[in-house]
Design a protein around this motif. Structure first.
Motif, PDB file in Angstrom:
ATOM      1  N   GLU A 100      17.072  27.189  -3.934  1.00  0.00           N
ATOM      2  CA  GLU A 100      17.308  26.758  -2.566  1.00  0.00           C
ATOM      3  C   GLU A 100      16.215  25.786  -2.115  1.00  0.00           C
ATOM      4  O   GLU A 100      16.501  24.755  -1.512  1.00  0.00           O
ATOM      5  N   ARG A 101      14.978  26.121  -2.419  1.00  0.00           N
ATOM      6  CA  ARG A 101      13.843  25.255  -2.092  1.00  0.00           C
ATOM      7  C   ARG A 101      12.895  25.254  -3.288  1.00  0.00           C
ATOM      8  O   ARG A 101      12.615  26.288  -3.885  1.00  0.00           O
ATOM      9  N   LEU A 102      12.408  24.057  -3.633  1.00  0.00           N
ATOM     10  CA  LEU A 102      11.506  23.919  -4.769  1.00  0.00           C
ATOM     11  C   LEU A 102      10.415  22.926  -4.402  1.00  0.00           C
ATOM     12  O   LEU A 102      10.710  21.781  -4.053  1.00  0.00           O
ATOM     13  N   VAL A 103       9.176  23.377  -4.475  1.00  0.00           N
ATOM     14  CA  VAL A 103       8.028  22.509  -4.218  1.00  0.00           C
ATOM     15  C   VAL A 103       7.120  22.592  -5.430  1.00  0.00           C
ATOM     16  O   VAL A 103       6.643  23.678  -5.779  1.00  0.00           O
ATOM     17  N   THR A 104       6.897  21.456  -6.111  1.00  0.00           N
ATOM     18  CA  THR A 104       5.990  21.441  -7.254  1.00  0.00           C
ATOM     19  C   THR A 104       5.037  20.263  -7.133  1.00  0.00           C
ATOM     20  O   THR A 104       5.391  19.214  -6.598  1.00  0.00           O
ATOM     21  N   PRO A 264       5.205   9.959 -10.333  1.00  0.00           N
ATOM     22  CA  PRO A 264       5.392  11.079  -9.407  1.00  0.00           C
ATOM     23  C   PRO A 264       4.444  12.242  -9.722  1.00  0.00           C
ATOM     24  O   PRO A 264       4.249  12.585 -10.888  1.00  0.00           O
ATOM     25  N   ILE A 265       3.900  12.842  -8.660  1.00  0.00           N
ATOM     26  CA  ILE A 265       3.029  14.006  -8.836  1.00  0.00           C
ATOM     27  C   ILE A 265       3.438  15.181  -7.949  1.00  0.00           C
ATOM     28  O   ILE A 265       2.860  16.262  -8.048  1.00  0.00           O
ATOM     29  N   GLU A 266       4.442  14.982  -7.076  1.00  0.00           N
ATOM     30  CA  GLU A 266       4.868  16.110  -6.237  1.00  0.00           C
ATOM     31  C   GLU A 266       6.328  15.956  -5.813  1.00  0.00           C
ATOM     32  O   GLU A 266       6.793  14.867  -5.508  1.00  0.00           O
ATOM     33  N   PHE A 267       7.039  17.086  -5.839  1.00  0.00           N
ATOM     34  CA  PHE A 267       8.405  17.205  -5.338  1.00  0.00           C
ATOM     35  C   PHE A 267       8.418  18.232  -4.216  1.00  0.00           C
ATOM     36  O   PHE A 267       7.779  19.280  -4.318  1.00  0.00           O
ATOM     37  N   ASP A 268       9.181  17.955  -3.165  1.00  0.00           N
ATOM     38  CA  ASP A 268       9.502  18.956  -2.145  1.00  0.00           C
ATOM     39  C   ASP A 268      10.998  18.827  -1.906  1.00  0.00           C
ATOM     40  O   ASP A 268      11.455  17.907  -1.225  1.00  0.00           O
ATOM     41  N   THR A 269      11.768  19.747  -2.480  1.00  0.00           N
ATOM     42  CA  THR A 269      13.216  19.577  -2.568  1.00  0.00           C
ATOM     43  C   THR A 269      13.955  20.739  -1.930  1.00  0.00           C
ATOM     44  O   THR A 269      13.596  21.900  -2.116  1.00  0.00           O
ATOM     45  N   THR A 270      15.003  20.394  -1.193  1.00  0.00           N
ATOM     46  CA  THR A 270      15.943  21.374  -0.665  1.00  0.00           C
ATOM     47  C   THR A 270      17.302  21.124  -1.299  1.00  0.00           C
ATOM     48  O   THR A 270      17.802  19.993  -1.290  1.00  0.00           O
ATOM     49  N   GLN A 297       8.358   8.930  -0.601  1.00  0.00           N
ATOM     50  CA  GLN A 297       9.712   8.462  -0.332  1.00  0.00           C
ATOM     51  C   GLN A 297      10.663   9.648  -0.385  1.00  0.00           C
ATOM     52  O   GLN A 297      10.465  10.585  -1.161  1.00  0.00           O
ATOM     53  N   VAL A 298      11.700   9.610   0.443  1.00  0.00           N
ATOM     54  CA  VAL A 298      12.724  10.647   0.430  1.00  0.00           C
ATOM     55  C   VAL A 298      13.943  10.117  -0.322  1.00  0.00           C
ATOM     56  O   VAL A 298      14.441   9.027  -0.032  1.00  0.00           O
ATOM     57  N   VAL A 299      14.408  10.886  -1.300  1.00  0.00           N
ATOM     58  CA  VAL A 299      15.603  10.558  -2.067  1.00  0.00           C
ATOM     59  C   VAL A 299      16.633  11.644  -1.795  1.00  0.00           C
ATOM     60  O   VAL A 299      16.326  12.837  -1.856  1.00  0.00           O
ATOM     61  N   THR A 300      17.861  11.216  -1.506  1.00  0.00           N
ATOM     62  CA  THR A 300      18.914  12.135  -1.087  1.00  0.00           C
ATOM     63  C   THR A 300      20.140  11.969  -1.973  1.00  0.00           C
ATOM     64  O   THR A 300      20.468  10.858  -2.404  1.00  0.00           O
ATOM     65  N   GLY A 301      20.812  13.081  -2.250  1.00  0.00           N
ATOM     66  CA  GLY A 301      22.088  13.053  -2.945  1.00  0.00           C
ATOM     67  C   GLY A 301      23.221  13.340  -1.990  1.00  0.00           C
ATOM     68  O   GLY A 301      23.114  14.234  -1.132  1.00  0.00           O
ATOM     69  N   LEU A 302      24.303  12.565  -2.091  1.00  0.00           N
ATOM     70  CA  LEU A 302      25.456  12.713  -1.200  1.00  0.00           C
ATOM     71  C   LEU A 302      26.728  12.804  -2.037  1.00  0.00           C
ATOM     72  O   LEU A 302      26.951  11.983  -2.936  1.00  0.00           O
ATOM     73  N   GLN A 303      27.556  13.792  -1.721  1.00  0.00           N
ATOM     74  CA  GLN A 303      28.859  13.921  -2.380  1.00  0.00           C
ATOM     75  C   GLN A 303      29.894  14.288  -1.332  1.00  0.00           C
ATOM     76  O   GLN A 303      29.669  15.189  -0.514  1.00  0.00           O
ATOM     77  N   ASP A 304      31.002  13.573  -1.338  1.00  0.00           N
ATOM     78  CA  ASP A 304      32.052  13.778  -0.334  1.00  0.00           C
ATOM     79  C   ASP A 304      31.495  13.639   1.083  1.00  0.00           C
ATOM     80  O   ASP A 304      31.924  14.346   2.010  1.00  0.00           O
ATOM     81  N   ARG A 312      11.478  14.987  -1.071  1.00  0.00           N
ATOM     82  CA  ARG A 312      10.389  14.070  -0.766  1.00  0.00           C
ATOM     83  C   ARG A 312       9.489  13.997  -1.993  1.00  0.00           C
ATOM     84  O   ARG A 312       8.978  15.014  -2.450  1.00  0.00           O
ATOM     85  N   ILE A 313       9.316  12.804  -2.514  1.00  0.00           N
ATOM     86  CA  ILE A 313       8.517  12.594  -3.718  1.00  0.00           C
ATOM     87  C   ILE A 313       7.235  11.877  -3.345  1.00  0.00           C
ATOM     88  O   ILE A 313       7.250  10.900  -2.582  1.00  0.00           O
ATOM     89  N   GLY A 314       6.140  12.361  -3.867  1.00  0.00           N
ATOM     90  CA  GLY A 314       4.864  11.676  -3.737  1.00  0.00           C
ATOM     91  C   GLY A 314       4.373  11.252  -5.105  1.00  0.00           C
ATOM     92  O   GLY A 314       4.589  11.960  -6.096  1.00  0.00           O
ATOM     93  N   GLY A 315       3.747  10.082  -5.163  1.00  0.00           N
ATOM     94  CA  GLY A 315       3.270   9.604  -6.453  1.00  0.00           C
ATOM     95  C   GLY A 315       2.122   8.639  -6.314  1.00  0.00           C
ATOM     96  O   GLY A 315       1.775   8.195  -5.211  1.00  0.00           O
TER      97      GLY A 315
END
Length: 338
Positions: A100-104, A264-270, A297-304, A312-315
């Protein structure tokens, strides 16, 4: 709300004397050469320590020969949670693990490769949890990874363990993994590998967005799901795995930075919804923020038309230009002058 499931499966509690073969069996990979977890040791009912071994070179997770990547660390976290929730928390057999949520995040200076494989220790602690009458359990884990006694990275993961009957009911007509693979859209032509930090076109998970909503401005792509890829899809899945979506976000981040090179050195993903194989998924990148050699930068996936994940990716910006193909170079120049 639907959540994204990872590749692991679970079993009942197993003692450390049984852990050797079980570690590899429950890491969620058919190809055992792709299993990085080698051992785990319980600390108490909610904590344990696991060992992962990173090869000097990996065909997919070390595209640069001199360093490991954030994605390799994230895949190691995925495997460790698949193993330790199965063997350490007593989650019953057959449960599906859903992120559900992943921060690395990782420490760049500790990602260098060496003459020998790298041994990384992961200390895993789960928060107290209860199981519902259906058998479903919502879990939260915090992880600290060390290499040679120094902190290599940390992770925060909120995920759910779904009983098989509940998961199949939740997925409905999409529950059959082999049928889902058979319905997968053919992967579109990949963007040039150099734009996304790759050398092999088959490792590229982005295609130029040709849908009516695509901006064609260098920040929109269509997700490529090559179900024959030996690492990303080493067995059938009923939906696109989370590691594939993170790879897409990583590649979008790199492509947007070109001709600058970023790591990239960090992910904060929902993760909000399942990503189905039989419908296009747009990958779109927002405006980047750059300061003091760092880029976010924020990268988003969209379907339908709905958001399926957002990260949110940091690098770190590196002082080595990306060699951009001539045609793509003209596109980037046009975008920046508009």
């Amino acid at each position: 709300m639907n959540r994204l499931t990872t590749q692991g499966s679970c079993t009942s509690h197993t003692s450390t004397s049984d852990a050797g073969p079980a570690v590899r069996r429950y890491a969620g990979k058919v190809d055992l050469d792709e299993v990085f977890v080698t051992d785990w040791r319980p600390v108490d009912d909610l904590a344990c320590t696991a060992t992962v071994l990173w090869p000097r070179h990996h065909a997919f997770y070390t595209p640069s020969p001199d360093r490991y990547t954030l994605l390799l660390f994230t895949e190691s976290v995925r495997q460790v949670l698949a193993v330790t929730s199965s063997l350490g928390l007593g989650v019953p057999a057959g449960h599906r693990m859903g992120w559900e949520r992943l921060v690395t995040n990782v420490t760049p200076g500790l990602l260098t490769t060496g003459a020998d494989p790298a041994t990384v220790e992961l200390d895993v602690r789960h928060e107290p949890f209860t199981r519902r009458g259906s058998g479903l359990a919502r879990l939260t884990a915090r992880i600290r990874a060390t290499r040679d006694g120094r902190t290599l990275g940390t992770a925060f993961v909120r995920y759910t363990a779904y009983p098989p009957a509940l998961y199949d009911r939740l997925r409905g007509e999409h529950a059959d993994a082999r049928a889902a693979f058979a319905r997968a859209l053919p992967p579109g032509p990949p963007v040039h590998p150099s734009l996304v930090g790759r050398t092999d076109p088959r490792d590229v998970v982005l295609a130029e967005d040709t849908t009516p909503l695509g901006s064609h401005a260098g920040g929109d792509w269509t997700l490529r799901t090559d179900t024959g890829h030996p690492v990303l899809f080493d067995h059938p899945h009923d939906h696109v795995p989370g590691m594939v979506l993170l790879e897409a976000a990583d590649q979008a981040f790199r492509a947007c930075a070109a001709p600058e090179r970023v790591e990239p050195i960090e992910f904060d993903t929902t993760f909000s919804r399942y990503v189905e194989f039989d419908r296009p998924c747009r990958i779109t990148a927002g405006e980047a923020e750059t300061s003091s050699g760092r880029r976010q930068q924020v990268v988003t996936g969209l379907q339908d038309g709905a958001t399926v994940f957002s990260t949110r990716i940091g690098g770190l910006v590196e002082h080595r230009p990306v060699l951009i193909p001539r045609q793509r170079r003209r596109v980037i120049a046009g975008n920046r002058s508009s």
